[in-house]
Design an enzyme around this catalytic site. Sequence first.
Site, PDB file in Angstrom:
ATOM      1  CE  LYS A 112      -3.791   2.300   2.756  1.00  0.00           C
ATOM      2  NZ  LYS A 112      -4.566   2.072   3.982  1.00  0.00           N
ATOM      3  CE  LYS A 160      -6.188   2.174  -0.832  1.00  0.00           C
ATOM      4  NZ  LYS A 160      -6.920   1.911   0.794  1.00  0.00           N
TER       5      LYS A 160
END
Length: 329
Positions: free
Chosen positions: A202, A254
């Site tokens: 992330k 992500k």
Amino acid sequence: MTSSFDSGLGIRPRRMRRTPALRRLAAETRVHPAELILPVFVREGLDAPRPIEAMPGVMQHTLESVRQVARDAVAAGIGGIMLFGVPATRDAIGSQADHPEGILNLAIAAVHEEAGDQLVVQADLCLDEFTDHGHCGVLDAAGEVDNDATLTRYEAIAITQARAGAAVLGVSGMMDGQVAAVRTALDEAGHADTAILAYSAKYASAFYGPFREAVDSQLSGNRRGYQQDPANRREGVREAALDINEGADIVMVKPASTYLDVLSDVAEMSPVPVWAYQVSGEAAMIEAAAANGWIDRRAAIEESIVSIRRAGADAVLTYFALELAGWLR
């Protein structure tokens, strides 16, 4: 007479692109509704769904309207819903996150009751929506995120979300050791069947901007001290490997579209499913360009998702999930 592009061997790749039927038959990557997951926001205190200005077509839902979203998701045949809660009150430790009557836990229970096993009910396991400082963990005396103290909060939240009916917990805070801590807590509390989706790679991305409006973020500053540096590729694979070793059932990259190289790397090494999140800024850019007539909206949505799947994602979290599922069906 031969031309330069077939070397005299009759090699003409265009043969398989000539008609829609041939292109469909030769397609290397396909998208199915079951591979799509819809992120959904539920806000405490609303009496009707509220549009999110920075995310055209996306709403903050009530506990009643999210039930209709669940019914729509089942009818569309998508894989699941990822729920985010927006509380009316916040504090330094995000106490509403693990309160049984907290908005997210009530939303989990409502969707689970509505959809049962026809839909995979997933919950964001983090503190950023619930803290008055907007960080993904609790802060120490110096104002820095305290990694290990945060793990204790994640353990409590995990148990509460599992009790509410979440089948998959999206551990998204990027704390070291978060998967191991949550797995141990779940197992010891009798929730060994609850799966963990680790937000492994992330990145500290500029593309989360519209999401901040969606959850009414209280953040000042940034999260670069715990989210990954966009410059780093190998680190994403390392983080995924650590989470797999700690017991993650699924790993996540992500954002998606600007990290397709990382997604491909993780997919190549991972023995567990790999998902990707087409985040708010990615969706907002498509909407803005389409609204100005600069791109074909449907074609751009379809291309963006097939590209994420092509890079290695087994499933995609996308705000277009319901709409795209309708086109696919």
